[in-house]
Design an enzyme around this catalytic site. Structure first.
Site, PDB file in Angstrom:
ATOM      1  N   GLY A  56      40.565  36.922  37.243  1.00  0.00           N
ATOM      2  CA  GLY A  56      41.956  36.114  36.319  1.00  0.00           C
ATOM      3  C   GLY A  56      42.544  34.957  37.304  1.00  0.00           C
ATOM      4  O   GLY A  56      41.671  34.496  38.384  1.00  0.00           O
ATOM      5  N   SER A  57      43.721  35.063  37.424  1.00  0.00           N
ATOM      6  CA  SER A  57      44.310  34.226  38.349  1.00  0.00           C
ATOM      7  C   SER A  57      44.267  33.878  39.703  1.00  0.00           C
ATOM      8  O   SER A  57      44.829  33.124  40.837  1.00  0.00           O
ATOM      9  CB  SER A  57      45.961  33.625  38.031  1.00  0.00           C
ATOM     10  OG  SER A  57      45.999  33.605  36.807  1.00  0.00           O
ATOM     11  N   THR A  58      44.225  35.845  39.960  1.00  0.00           N
ATOM     12  CA  THR A  58      44.052  35.626  41.474  1.00  0.00           C
ATOM     13  C   THR A  58      42.837  34.749  42.383  1.00  0.00           C
ATOM     14  O   THR A  58      43.372  34.017  43.602  1.00  0.00           O
ATOM     15  CB  THR A  58      43.530  36.663  41.887  1.00  0.00           C
ATOM     16  OG1 THR A  58      44.335  37.986  41.913  1.00  0.00           O
ATOM     17  CG2 THR A  58      43.884  37.816  43.723  1.00  0.00           C
ATOM     18  N   ASP A  77      46.046  33.872  31.586  1.00  0.00           N
ATOM     19  CA  ASP A  77      45.114  32.984  31.191  1.00  0.00           C
ATOM     20  C   ASP A  77      44.076  33.157  30.026  1.00  0.00           C
ATOM     21  O   ASP A  77      44.023  34.659  29.353  1.00  0.00           O
ATOM     22  CB  ASP A  77      44.231  32.958  31.934  1.00  0.00           C
ATOM     23  CG  ASP A  77      44.366  32.939  33.834  1.00  0.00           C
ATOM     24  OD1 ASP A  77      45.620  32.251  33.777  1.00  0.00           O
ATOM     25  OD2 ASP A  77      44.682  33.976  34.070  1.00  0.00           O
TER      26      ASP A  77
END
Lengths: 605, 372
Positions: A295-297, A602
């Site tokens: 994900g957003s990492t 997300d």
């Protein structure tokens, strides 16, 4: 031709001179040579050969003794067999970086029976069942009677059992020296250290990957793990897993300069002394074997790529008001700002639309190459047998749609070791990081080919700090340690390869102290559930970020880093944010944490 | 120190002045090393067998005293008495050798020992020196009395002994007796070409033995490939490496704990570990001294029988020491052979004493020509 005929012929020639090396006494040669004298002459001559052969043999033996005693080291010619008999405990210890024992070999006693020597099998069976009630009666009965040379009755008796069985005084019972692996840290290091079978062959973890070194080594094997940090991570992660009713969790701490893994925790875990009783899920290493869409990492990598290319600057703005249509799907922000955002705002607010626009401008080839340089497209190299290969779209399918989803960490699955190593490289001036579980004695020299420039690295540190002070990870803040990072929350792929909105992976990856980066700390929770305290939210910012915060506040002092006081912290903070420029920092509104925690979820619809 | 005056014409006086005293001293020194090493090596073995610590030491000393009397007694005899004694001895021990495969005890796949009440003996050990002297007599007869079929008797005797040694099987002893016999034959004038044929046949015999005798096959394989159970040899080599220049000190070694035969066939390894390189050289030197000096003195020998029989006994003594040391040092396959006068072992010690007694008796200074 017979010898005496030869001498007879010599006799006929009246040859008075006797052949030979040794001269014959003059008195004898004056007489007429008889057959006896002639044979004697031959014999005397040939004595020299005997002398030479014996002298040679004794010389060779002396030389060999000299070579062995003076110029050979014991063990040169020793077979395996002799070495094993020599040692009381064969397999060397495994220790943490400070020498604390994580695995050791304990000499034990095993009991076997020689049925031919047992006088009264019934009596022996009755007494043994009394002393060792856990034995299988049927098997024991067979072992005591089947006539085998040495039937194993029980491995690894305790000293008390040994005493009791020995004092029974049953002839034909034999005690054999044995060896058993003991793991003092138990389940805390279970996934890293691993375990062996009953014959001490490594089956998992370092015990398996370093099996031959452990078997042949002479010194304890020192791991990079610091048991104190491992223990802190274990207890904090366990508390979070319990609190949020998560299925499991993963936690890592890495030294960014050396790539040494200081802590690696995977939950649920198991007792390495009894691996057979653990479930497959408990033995599964979520740090290395589990590959996840992070994900957003991944926006850390997306933003670093964009800034490092020189084509996008931190103040450049992108339209996040309109969802992007990809095929028949839309990329949306969960909590849209519905305006143009600059790169810093996209990162801090974790905008999928913004990240996708940035990636679109970079293009698939550049993205693939960049992720490759960070080691995100190849299987992680670490000293464990349980390493999962990343799931990476192949080059043919890596078009614009893939580029856009990968920008916010979807459509690519990697393991925690890869993410932690990549982030370590990003914050440490782009120096490539090679993860390892073995203790290193020195920091490697600076690599002339950093994966990103030092300038980009300093920008990324500023942005990661903003995520903690103004963005989605306020819960990660630790006073005095200048931590920065990025949250990630991804819907889990269900078994039918569809995203399940109700099952997710929530993570936070942090680095500290940002003014002089030393450690990356990572925490991931597998399907956490929101609680009333988190207002029902279960995102990375609410669940994983506090784990990292608690770990850092405890490990800082242990690593000889007292917390900075208020003034020093303010000064260091300014220094970290300076590369971004005052316009960016001042222009960013400070939002309420409770709102932002939700924003970073997300979703692809 | 002169124990006897030159003018002493008593039996002892004459013995003292005619015996080869240098060989006698070297032999005494070897026995001294033997006592030292047996003291160091056997307590560990004794404890393993549940015996008193010094059980083997006491037995060794007792047998050594008997051996010294044997040497002394035999060396008093004249060459003629020795020759006749060897012949009668052979007539006694040869039938025992022939009976061994049938009434002997099998140990580790070979039948070499006969157990009599209170005593176990290995007849082949005694046959060795007696055969050396008898064969030498037959070789020397070849040259003088043409009417007597000395060579045929000699060959028959050798074949008989060889067949019964192979039956045991005892390849080491077969090689040794054959080497003595061929050595004497060579000195007696065997043409080089015939010798070459004999050596070829011997090599062929070893190849046949390799393929037919499992005991021998396994020993050869272990030597050639250094695989399988090479435990004793490996420990022996370790012992030498541990020893270094000066050794660990008498009694300080550890190899005797791990080698079952440390007091017998592998006693030289104990020497290597505890006494070190220099003292090992001294031991090798003592053996070399006796053998080389023996041959050196024969260069003036005027009697063919004495030259041949002494050579045979020297070959037996020297070759046995060489084979023992070489197999301990892994220069050749392990052979069940003792280190003369150092290894523990009754049969072997007394048999060697008989051989050495005959050697000393045969090489005494003689004045005038005696019919021997």
């Amino acid at each position: 031709m017979k010898p005496w005929r030869k001498s007879k012929r010599q006799n006929n020639t009246r040859q008075p001179n006797l052949p030979g090396v040794f001269a014959a006494p003059a008195a004898q040669s004056r007489r007429l040579a008889t057959p006896h004298d002639l044979a004697l002459g031959v014999a005397r001559g040939r004595l020299a050969t005997a002398v030479a052969l014996f002298a040679l043999a004794f010389t060779i033996i002396s030389g060999r003794v000299g070579f062995l005693t003076l110029f050979s080291e014991p063990g040169d010619s020793t077979s395996q067999h002799a070495q094993i008999t020599d040692r009381t405990t064969g397999r060397v210890d495994i220790t943490d970086r400070n020498g604390t024992v994580l695995a050791t070999s304990l000499p034990t006693i095993s009991l076997c029976a020689d049925a031919r020597k047992i006088l009264d099998a019934d009596e022996a069976e009755r007494q043994l069942m009394k002393a060792l009630p856990e034995l299988d009666e049927k098997r024991l009965s067979n072992d005591l009677r089947n006539g085998k040379h040495c039937a194993m009755i029980k491995r690894h008796l305790t000293p008390k059992q040994y005493y009791e069985v020995n004092s029974l005084g049953i002839a034909g019972l034999e005690f054999q020296p044995d060896e058993r692996r003991i793991y003092p840290a138990g389940n805390i290091t279970a996934h890293v250290v691993g375990y062996t079978d009953i014959d001490n062959n490594g089956l998992a973890g370092v015990e398996k990957s370093m099996d031959s070194q452990l078997e042949e080594g002479t010194k304890p094997l020192a791991l990079s793990i610091d048991l104190r940090l491992q223990s802190i991570m274990h207890s904090e992660l366990s508390a979070a897993v319990d609190n949020f009713h998560a299925l499991g969790g993963a936690g890592m701490i890495m030294d960014v300069r050396t790539g040494e893994v200081l802590a690696m925790v995977s939950l649920p875990d198991f007792d390495p002394q009894r691996p057979g009783t653990a479930s497959d899920d408990a033995r599964f290493n979520r740090d290395t074997l589990g590959v996840y869409e992070m994900g957003s990492t991944f926006k850390i990598f997306n933003t670093a790529m964009a800034l490092d290319s020189g084509l996008i600057h931190v103040g450049d703005s992108f339209d996040t008001a309109h969802p992007i249509q990809v095929g028949h799907q839309f990329i949306k922000d969960y909590h849209p700002e519905n305006r143009w955002l600059n790169v810093a705002e996209i990162f801090t607010h974790s905008s999928n639309i913004g990240a996708a626009h940035m990636a679109q401008r970079m293009g698939p080839a550049r993205q693939r190459a960049f992720l490759g340089r960070l080691g995100l497209t190849e299987k992680a190299q670490i000293e464990l047998p349980e390493v999962g290969a990343p799931l990476v779209p192949n080059a043919r399918d890596w078009g614009e749609p893939t580029t856009m989803t990968v920008s916010f960490g979807h459509g690519i699955a990697v393991n925690a070791v890869q993410v932690v190593s990549a982030v370590a490289a990003i914050v440490n001036d782009g120096q490539p990081v090679h993860p390892t579980l073995l203790k290193k004695d020195s920091v490697p020299e600076a690599n002339p080919n950093p994966v990103i420039s030092a300038r980009t690295s300093s920008l990324m540190r500023g942005l990661m700090r903003l995520v903690v002070t103004r963005g989605t990870a306020k819960a990660a803040e630790v006073n005095g340690y200048l931590i920065g990072g990025k949250t990630g929350t991804a819907d889990k792929l269900s078994s039918n390869h569809k995203y399940d909105e109700h099952a997710r992976l929530s993570s936070f990856i942090g680095a500290f102290p940002l003014n002089a980066p030393r450690y990356v700390v990572f925490a991931l929770l597998d399907d956490p559930k929101g609680t009333t305290k988190t207002y029902g939210f279960a995102t990375g910012g609410w669940t994983a970020a506090p784990v990292v915060s608690h770990v850092v506040s405890q490990m800082g002092p242990l690593m000889n880093m007292p917390p900075l006081d208020r003034e020093m912290q303010a000064e260091a903070e300014k220094q970290v944010l300076r590369p971004l420029g005052p316009q960016i920092v001042d222009g960013m509104p400070i939002e309420e944490g409770s709102n932002y925690a939700a924003v970073e979820s997300d979703s692809v619809q | 120190m002169k124990p006897f005056a030159r003018s002493d014409r008593s039996v002892l006086g004459r013995w003292w002045w005619t015996i080869d005293r240098w060989t006698l001293f070297a032999l005494a020194a070897i026995m001294g090393f033997g006592i030292l090493l047996i003291q160091a090596a056997t307590p560990a073995v004794a404890i393993k067998h549940g015996l008193d610590n010094f059980y083997f030491v006491e037995r060794h000393l007792l047998m050594l005293v008997v051996a010294i009397f044997i040497i002394f007694g035999i060396s008093l005899l004249t060459p003629r008495q020795i020759r006749l004694g060897a012949l009668f001895g052979l007539l006694l021990f040869l039938p025992m050798l022939m009976l061994t495969p049938f009434i002997g005890t099998e140990i580790k796949g070979a039948t070499r020992w006969i157990h009599l009440p209170g005593l176990s003996i290995q007849p082949s050990e005694f046959v060795k020196p007696l055969f050396a002297v008898t064969a030498a007599w037959l070789f020397s007869r070849q040259c003088e009395h043409k009417g007597f079929p000395a060579l045929s008797v000699n060959i028959a005797l050798w074949l008989l002994i060889t067949i019964f040694l192979v039956m045991q099987p005892d390849i080491g002893m077969t090689v040794l007796t054959t080497a003595i016999w061929i050595g004497e034959f060579f000195l007696a004038g065997l043409p080089i070409i015939t010798l070459a044929i004999f050596i070829g046949l011997g090599a062929g015999g070893l190849v046949v033995a390799y393929y037919t005798l499992p005991h021998f096959t396994s020993r050869m394989d272990r030597f050639l490939s250094h695989s399988g159970d090479t435990y004793q040899v490996d420990r022996a080599l370790d012992a030498f490496m541990n020893g270094g220049l000066l050794g660990k000190g008498a009694g300080e070694g550890t190899v005797k704990m791990s080698i079952p035969d440390a007091h017998a066939d592998f006693v030289f390894a104990v020497a290597g570990e505890e006494l070190g390189f220099i003292w090992c050289l001294v031991i090798i030197g003592l053996f070399a001294f006796i053998v080389l000096r023996g041959f050196w003195r024969l260069r003036h020998e005027g009697n063919l029988f004495i030259l041949l029989s002494t050579s045979g006994l020297l070959i037996e003594f020297g070759l046995q020491a060489i084979i023992n040391m070489a197999s301990t040092l892994h220069l050749m396959p392990a052979k069940g052979m003792t280190l003369p006068f150092i290894s523990y072992g009754g049969s072997s010690l007394w048999a060697l004493a008989i051989g050495m007694g005959m050697l000393l008796g045969l090489t005494r200074k003689r004045f005038g020509l005696h019919d021997v």
